[in-house]
Design a protein around this motif. Sequence first.
Motif, PDB file in Angstrom:
ATOM      1  N   THR A  78       0.835  -1.206   0.000  1.00  0.00           N
ATOM      2  CA  THR A  78       0.000   0.000   0.000  1.00  0.00           C
ATOM      3  C   THR A  78       0.865   1.248   0.000  1.00  0.00           C
ATOM      4  O   THR A  78       0.654   2.161  -0.811  1.00  0.00           O
ATOM      5  CB  THR A  78      -0.922   0.007   1.233  1.00  0.00           C
ATOM      6  N   PHE A  79       1.831   1.313   0.882  1.00  0.00           N
ATOM      7  CA  PHE A  79       2.699   2.493   0.949  1.00  0.00           C
ATOM      8  C   PHE A  79       3.555   2.609  -0.306  1.00  0.00           C
ATOM      9  O   PHE A  79       3.811   3.716  -0.798  1.00  0.00           O
ATOM     10  CB  PHE A  79       3.586   2.432   2.191  1.00  0.00           C
ATOM     11  N   ASN A  80       3.968   1.492  -0.846  1.00  0.00           N
ATOM     12  CA  ASN A  80       4.793   1.498  -2.050  1.00  0.00           C
ATOM     13  C   ASN A  80       4.026   2.045  -3.241  1.00  0.00           C
ATOM     14  O   ASN A  80       4.579   2.771  -4.079  1.00  0.00           O
ATOM     15  CB  ASN A  80       5.287   0.076  -2.357  1.00  0.00           C
ATOM     16  N   GLN A  81       2.736   1.728  -3.316  1.00  0.00           N
ATOM     17  CA  GLN A  81       1.935   2.151  -4.459  1.00  0.00           C
ATOM     18  C   GLN A  81       1.340   3.545  -4.265  1.00  0.00           C
ATOM     19  O   GLN A  81       1.239   4.315  -5.218  1.00  0.00           O
ATOM     20  CB  GLN A  81       0.832   1.115  -4.721  1.00  0.00           C
ATOM     21  N   TYR A  82       0.958   3.860  -3.046  1.00  0.00           N
ATOM     22  CA  TYR A  82       0.325   5.157  -2.800  1.00  0.00           C
ATOM     23  C   TYR A  82       1.308   6.316  -2.920  1.00  0.00           C
ATOM     24  O   TYR A  82       0.885   7.449  -3.178  1.00  0.00           O
ATOM     25  CB  TYR A  82      -0.352   5.168  -1.429  1.00  0.00           C
ATOM     26  N   HIS A  83       2.585   6.074  -2.744  1.00  0.00           N
ATOM     27  CA  HIS A  83       3.529   7.192  -2.861  1.00  0.00           C
ATOM     28  C   HIS A  83       3.544   7.733  -4.293  1.00  0.00           C
ATOM     29  O   HIS A  83       3.800   8.923  -4.524  1.00  0.00           O
ATOM     30  CB  HIS A  83       4.930   6.762  -2.399  1.00  0.00           C
ATOM     31  N   GLN A  84       3.223   6.874  -5.241  1.00  0.00           N
ATOM     32  CA  GLN A  84       3.168   7.323  -6.634  1.00  0.00           C
ATOM     33  C   GLN A  84       1.970   8.237  -6.883  1.00  0.00           C
ATOM     34  O   GLN A  84       2.060   9.205  -7.642  1.00  0.00           O
ATOM     35  CB  GLN A  84       3.096   6.105  -7.556  1.00  0.00           C
TER      36      GLN A  84
END
Length: 468
Positions: A145-151
């Motif tokens: 989640t954090f990996n994708q939401y930073h984008q």
Amino acid sequence: MFGGGSFFQYINRTATSEGRKLLANILTSNNINDIDERQKVAKELALKTTWRQNFTAVANLINTKTAIPTIVNWVHSYQQKLPSFLMLFSYAFSGVSLVLIGLLSFSIIPFSIVLIWFLIGLSITAFYIKNIQELASETDKAKETFNQYHQLLAQIENETFTNSILKDKQQKIQQENKKASDIFKEFSKKLDAFDQRSNFMIALAGNGLFLMDIRNTIKIEKWITTYKNTIEEWFNVVSFFDAQNSLANFVFNKPEYVFPNISKEKAVLNAVNLGHPLLNPSKRIDNDFVIDTENFFIVTGANMAGKSTFLRSISLAIVMSNTGLPICAEKVSYNPIKLITSMRTSDSLSEDESYFYAELKRLKFIVNEIKTDNYFIILDEILKGTNSQDKAIGSKKFVEKLNNSKSTGIIATHDVSLCELSNEYSSVKNYYFDAEIINDELDFDYKMKNGVCENMNASFLLKKMEIV
């Protein structure tokens, strides 16, 4: 509003589950404040076609294991598992390990000393291993989640907005020294460090000589402590733009629709050629419509003449106006008002609830609501679940109650006796949709007219379909 073939399904272009929920909440919120500002948001985003497409493309790649509210609740309630002093201790321990390895490489000390020190490191790690494992298990669910939401956060941060609401949302993800996207990306990398634990040799050497798991755990806990009160807002900003993108997409795709002119005039809704947005424009029949505050329209008509579709057109016009969307009309003036409808009441076997009782509950809800606020009420054939005499008496009393409140509304009915109320109250007016029999076929013009319908068609349809 919802379900297969609904307005929500028609406009929904959200890519995240939280954006989808927010879009549904926006449509049902009955928020009549700052409609002008919401219109401006939709207009500005509608012009940012490339940005909206890029945002949606990135959002569609998101495939999270855990719902955002679950992650937020976990972060909010997280209790630190390891004492903070272990961070300095781990650095000191690592420094000693490097010195011993250097001394060993020059044969100044025997290997046994390094081995003993290595075993001490493993013992220290083993003492905290339960807490470390718990955190590793919890973060595994949130890592993607954090990996994708930073984008997505980066998409918002790097765009230029002029509208004050959009700029305010953008400001919420700005920190003094770091962008929210960088903070999420940084946390994602910290969580990735836990993946190295799956490599037995790296985990063994890392923990025995450098207390790797302890250090990573404390770094993650420090991040959680620092940002636990802000990440919910950052997730909310992403959901906001995801939901608003759907609204802006609708605006972009419907240039022929008009934004209501928000006014304080006597007329709640004054529309020229108002239609239903889900109908085929080439076949749709539009109607002019004007209703003043605290007026009630009684709408009668033949079966299939267009009463229910017209009521849905009015309902959607109010919902869309309150949402900040343009509506299916040529010209509209709108005095904002909240909406209540009763059009699809159903019984429930699981709750042991009859159709009539379900309808009574809905009407009771309406009566309670209009005690404290003004509403636009739309009812499609009330008290359908009882006999004709009860229905006529009950419907008349209910309409009188509504009329005596400060509410406004429309009631569609087959009970023409309700139309007699226009003789008692100047605020009650009669309109109808009718049908004509031409060459032994029913003909509908789907136009609302002044007066009471005198042409009903149930008997004709029963005979035409050879039912009787």
